[in-house]
Design a protein around this motif. Structure first.
Motif, PDB file in Angstrom:
ATOM      1  N   SER A  17       0.858  -1.193   0.000  1.00  0.00           N
ATOM      2  CA  SER A  17       0.000   0.000   0.000  1.00  0.00           C
ATOM      3  C   SER A  17       0.890   1.237   0.000  1.00  0.00           C
ATOM      4  CB  SER A  17      -0.885  -0.015   1.255  1.00  0.00           C
ATOM      5  OG  SER A  17      -1.261   1.289   1.621  1.00  0.00           O
ATOM      6  N   THR A  18       0.644   2.169  -0.891  1.00  0.00           N
ATOM      7  CA  THR A  18       1.479   3.386  -0.944  1.00  0.00           C
ATOM      8  C   THR A  18       1.314   4.197   0.349  1.00  0.00           C
ATOM      9  OG1 THR A  18      -0.278   4.535  -2.162  1.00  0.00           O
ATOM     10  CG2 THR A  18       1.511   3.565  -3.467  1.00  0.00           C
ATOM     11  N   GLN A  41      -0.816  -2.323  -6.245  1.00  0.00           N
ATOM     12  CA  GLN A  41      -0.822  -2.484  -4.786  1.00  0.00           C
ATOM     13  C   GLN A  41      -1.414  -3.861  -4.486  1.00  0.00           C
ATOM     14  OE1 GLN A  41      -1.598   1.590  -2.499  1.00  0.00           O
ATOM     15  NE2 GLN A  41      -3.310   1.084  -3.799  1.00  0.00           N
ATOM     16  N   ARG A  45      -5.773  -0.202   0.530  1.00  0.00           N
ATOM     17  CA  ARG A  45      -6.783  -0.120   1.581  1.00  0.00           C
ATOM     18  C   ARG A  45      -7.744   1.025   1.354  1.00  0.00           C
ATOM     19  NH1 ARG A  45      -5.479   1.508   6.284  1.00  0.00           N
ATOM     20  NH2 ARG A  45      -3.434   2.291   5.751  1.00  0.00           N
ATOM     21  N   ARG A  47     -11.205   2.951   3.603  1.00  0.00           N
ATOM     22  CA  ARG A  47     -11.460   3.270   5.011  1.00  0.00           C
ATOM     23  C   ARG A  47     -11.884   1.995   5.733  1.00  0.00           C
ATOM     24  NH1 ARG A  47     -15.945   7.255   4.753  1.00  0.00           N
ATOM     25  NH2 ARG A  47     -16.517   5.787   3.139  1.00  0.00           N
ATOM     26  N   ARG A  50     -10.990  -1.595   4.563  1.00  0.00           N
ATOM     27  CA  ARG A  50     -11.605  -2.310   3.445  1.00  0.00           C
ATOM     28  C   ARG A  50     -10.597  -2.449   2.314  1.00  0.00           C
ATOM     29  NH1 ARG A  50     -17.264   0.715   4.416  1.00  0.00           N
ATOM     30  NH2 ARG A  50     -15.966   2.512   4.046  1.00  0.00           N
ATOM     31  N   GLU A  53      -9.074  -2.400  -4.593  1.00  0.00           N
ATOM     32  CA  GLU A  53      -8.508  -3.148  -5.728  1.00  0.00           C
ATOM     33  C   GLU A  53      -7.572  -2.236  -6.513  1.00  0.00           C
ATOM     34  OE1 GLU A  53      -9.335  -6.330  -6.522  1.00  0.00           O
ATOM     35  OE2 GLU A  53     -10.962  -6.601  -5.067  1.00  0.00           O
ATOM     36  N   ASN A 105     -15.527  11.008   0.472  1.00  0.00           N
ATOM     37  CA  ASN A 105     -14.208  10.733  -0.117  1.00  0.00           C
ATOM     38  C   ASN A 105     -14.242  10.052  -1.474  1.00  0.00           C
ATOM     39  OD1 ASN A 105     -15.220   8.319   0.996  1.00  0.00           O
ATOM     40  ND2 ASN A 105     -13.179   7.430   0.974  1.00  0.00           N
ATOM     41  N   LYS A 113     -18.257   5.107  -9.124  1.00  0.00           N
ATOM     42  CA  LYS A 113     -17.045   5.526  -8.416  1.00  0.00           C
ATOM     43  C   LYS A 113     -15.804   5.330  -9.292  1.00  0.00           C
ATOM     44  CE  LYS A 113     -14.720   4.620  -3.971  1.00  0.00           C
ATOM     45  NZ  LYS A 113     -15.012   4.370  -2.557  1.00  0.00           N
ATOM     46  N   ASN A 137      -9.193   4.805 -10.756  1.00  0.00           N
ATOM     47  CA  ASN A 137      -9.266   3.811 -11.837  1.00  0.00           C
ATOM     48  C   ASN A 137      -9.033   4.561 -13.141  1.00  0.00           C
ATOM     49  OD1 ASN A 137     -10.067   1.633 -10.109  1.00  0.00           O
ATOM     50  ND2 ASN A 137     -12.126   2.520 -10.061  1.00  0.00           N
ATOM     51  N   TYR A 146     -18.157  -3.291  -6.432  1.00  0.00           N
ATOM     52  CA  TYR A 146     -17.405  -4.040  -5.434  1.00  0.00           C
ATOM     53  C   TYR A 146     -18.292  -4.211  -4.211  1.00  0.00           C
ATOM     54  CZ  TYR A 146     -13.303  -2.881  -8.219  1.00  0.00           C
ATOM     55  OH  TYR A 146     -12.399  -2.771  -9.229  1.00  0.00           O
ATOM     56  N   GLU A 147     -17.882  -5.167  -3.358  1.00  0.00           N
ATOM     57  CA  GLU A 147     -18.595  -5.356  -2.100  1.00  0.00           C
ATOM     58  C   GLU A 147     -18.623  -4.027  -1.335  1.00  0.00           C
ATOM     59  OE1 GLU A 147     -16.559  -8.091   0.348  1.00  0.00           O
ATOM     60  OE2 GLU A 147     -18.306  -8.518   1.576  1.00  0.00           O
TER      61      GLU A 147
HETATM   62  C1  BT5 Z   1     -11.842   4.488  -0.366  1.00  0.00           C
HETATM   63  O1  BT5 Z   1     -12.299   3.828   0.745  1.00  0.00           O
HETATM   64  O2  BT5 Z   1     -12.499   4.767  -1.322  1.00  0.00           O
HETATM   65  C2  BT5 Z   1     -10.365   4.880  -0.258  1.00  0.00           C
HETATM   66  C3  BT5 Z   1      -9.526   4.273  -1.335  1.00  0.00           C
HETATM   67  C4  BT5 Z   1      -8.101   4.798  -1.258  1.00  0.00           C
HETATM   68  C5  BT5 Z   1      -7.184   4.063  -2.157  1.00  0.00           C
HETATM   69  C6  BT5 Z   1      -5.816   4.696  -2.218  1.00  0.00           C
HETATM   70  S1  BT5 Z   1      -4.802   4.002  -3.465  1.00  0.00           S
HETATM   71  C7  BT5 Z   1      -3.402   4.757  -2.843  1.00  0.00           C
HETATM   72  C8  BT5 Z   1      -3.516   4.688  -1.323  1.00  0.00           C
HETATM   73  N1  BT5 Z   1      -2.958   3.469  -0.798  1.00  0.00           N
HETATM   74  C9  BT5 Z   1      -3.899   2.722  -0.187  1.00  0.00           C
HETATM   75  O3  BT5 Z   1      -3.697   1.612   0.360  1.00  0.00           O
HETATM   76  N2  BT5 Z   1      -5.089   3.338  -0.263  1.00  0.00           N
HETATM   77  C10 BT5 Z   1      -4.987   4.615  -0.941  1.00  0.00           C
HETATM   78  P1  BT5 Z   1     -13.814   3.480   0.992  1.00  0.00           P
HETATM   79  O4  BT5 Z   1     -14.679   4.689   0.856  1.00  0.00           O
HETATM   80  O5  BT5 Z   1     -13.820   2.760   2.282  1.00  0.00           O
HETATM   81  O6  BT5 Z   1     -14.199   2.520  -0.178  1.00  0.00           O
HETATM   82  C11 BT5 Z   1     -13.716   1.212  -0.219  1.00  0.00           C
HETATM   83  C12 BT5 Z   1     -14.712   0.405  -1.052  1.00  0.00           C
HETATM   84  O7  BT5 Z   1     -14.593   0.774  -2.439  1.00  0.00           O
HETATM   85  C13 BT5 Z   1     -14.424  -1.084  -1.002  1.00  0.00           C
HETATM   86  O8  BT5 Z   1     -15.044  -1.679   0.102  1.00  0.00           O
HETATM   87  C14 BT5 Z   1     -15.048  -1.544  -2.308  1.00  0.00           C
HETATM   88  O9  BT5 Z   1     -16.444  -1.671  -2.159  1.00  0.00           O
HETATM   89  C15 BT5 Z   1     -14.834  -0.372  -3.250  1.00  0.00           C
HETATM   90  N3  BT5 Z   1     -13.661  -0.542  -4.123  1.00  0.00           N
HETATM   91  C16 BT5 Z   1     -12.547  -1.279  -3.921  1.00  0.00           C
HETATM   92  N4  BT5 Z   1     -11.669  -1.117  -4.902  1.00  0.00           N
HETATM   93  C17 BT5 Z   1     -12.254  -0.259  -5.786  1.00  0.00           C
HETATM   94  C18 BT5 Z   1     -11.828   0.308  -7.021  1.00  0.00           C
HETATM   95  N5  BT5 Z   1     -10.640   0.072  -7.578  1.00  0.00           N
HETATM   96  N6  BT5 Z   1     -12.716   1.159  -7.628  1.00  0.00           N
HETATM   97  C19 BT5 Z   1     -13.917   1.454  -7.115  1.00  0.00           C
HETATM   98  N7  BT5 Z   1     -14.350   0.946  -5.940  1.00  0.00           N
HETATM   99  C20 BT5 Z   1     -13.531   0.105  -5.282  1.00  0.00           C
END
Ligand code: BT5
Length: 248
Positions: A17-18, A41, A45, A47, A50, A53, A105, A113, A137, A146-147
């Motif tokens: 994870s960055t 990655q 992660r 929030r 979770r 991807e 966010n 999204k 993306n 996604y879930e």
């Molecule tokens: C987010 O959390 O949307 C925050 C994502 C942050 C990712 C960046 S990448 C660089 C940095 N390094 C990390 O490890 N993280 C940050 P949240 O609102 O909790 O949404 C998470 C939910 O989005 C997951 O439970 C899935 O349902 C969905 N999801 C997962 N991967 C996705 C993707 N690539 N595109 C769209 N939705 C996704």
């Protein structure tokens, strides 16, 4: 004015994870404005831990912002708003796509999204540092929902052809740099007004899953700290943390 963010950029092919890498570097004393990117990655992660991807083709990066002692931790809620607004503006400017921000966010295109933000605070030598994780993306494939989330999309899906990752990275950093200056000057109103211009949440009926339970209402505004102000049948509720679902 020269840009602070991304003066130093550390690029990886594959990391867990960055955000985790940048947090480690922050504790080791790396300078503010440093950016970490990775092509893939393995444990990206969101929030609440979770899964995010992060296959090849997306923009996965973390940016170190350093705030001085005048930065109140109550203003932490502004960080995802300003990072989301930076991504949405970059997408609009670069590709003329109709991107908007969803509290707190997410960045959406057509209700799907395209980007998520994960901000974390770290104390370092009396200063408060924020690691701002940005996932977009871009040219990568996405799943149909996604879930735990609604529908997702990518820049390539919306734009119709692959785009340059570094162009988007630069545009996002340019926008975030501008908003980071507003933050350090205490211009919180300007950050909020900019977010209000870009949001697709305000005015909608929403259901927000909060640590205290589900709250239904109409999203009326955000307060000075970025909390969502809901009208729940005449009663006002302020929500600082939660997952928001648009009901219309
Ligand atoms: C987010 O959390 O949307 C925050 C994502 C942050 C990712 C960046 S990448 C660089 C940095 N390094 C990390 O490890 N993280 C940050 P949240 O609102 O909790 O949404 C998470 C939910 O989005 C997951 O439970 C899935 O349902 C969905 N999801 C997962 N991967 C996705 C993707 N690539 N595109 C769209 N939705 C996704």
């Amino acid at each position: 004015m020269s840009r602070l963010l991304g003066r130093k950029t550390i690029r990886f092919d594959t990391v867990a994870s960055t955000n985790e890498i940048l947090k480690g570097l922050t504790i080791d004393g790396i300078e503010a404005g440093t950016v970490v990117t990775s092509n893939i990655q393995t444990h990206g992660r969101g929030r609440l831990d979770r899964k995010w991807e992060s296959p090849e083709g997306g923009l996965w990066m973390s940016v170190l912002l350093e705030t001085d002692t005048t930065f109140e931790s109550s203003k932490f809620g502004l960080l995802p708003l300003m990072a989301g607004a930076s991504v949405a503006t970059a997408i609009i400017m670069e590709y003329d796509l109709d991107a908007g921000v969803k509290w707190p966010n997410d960045v959406l295109i057509g209700g799907r999204k395209v980007s998520g933000i994960l901000c974390e605070l770290i104390e370092r030598g009396g200063m408060r540092c924020a690691v701002v994780g940005i996932g977009v993306n871009v040219n990568n494939p996405v799943k149909e929902g996604y879930e735990f989330s609604g529908l997702s999309t990518s820049v390539v899906e919306e734009f119709g052809k692959p785009v340059g990752l570094e162009d988007l990275e630069n545009a996002v950093l340019e926008e975030l740099d501008f908003r980071n200056r507003l933050l350090s000057q205490g211009e919180y109103d300007k950050i909020l007004d900019d977010w209000r211009e870009l949001t697709v949440t305000l005015g909608k009926r929403v259901a927000v899953n909060t640590p205290g339970g589900l709250v239904n209402g109409t999203a009326n505004d955000v307060d000075d700290n970025g909390s969502l102000i809901l009208d729940c049948d005449g009663r006002t509720e302020k929500i600082s943390v939660g997952d928001c679902q648009h009901l219309e």
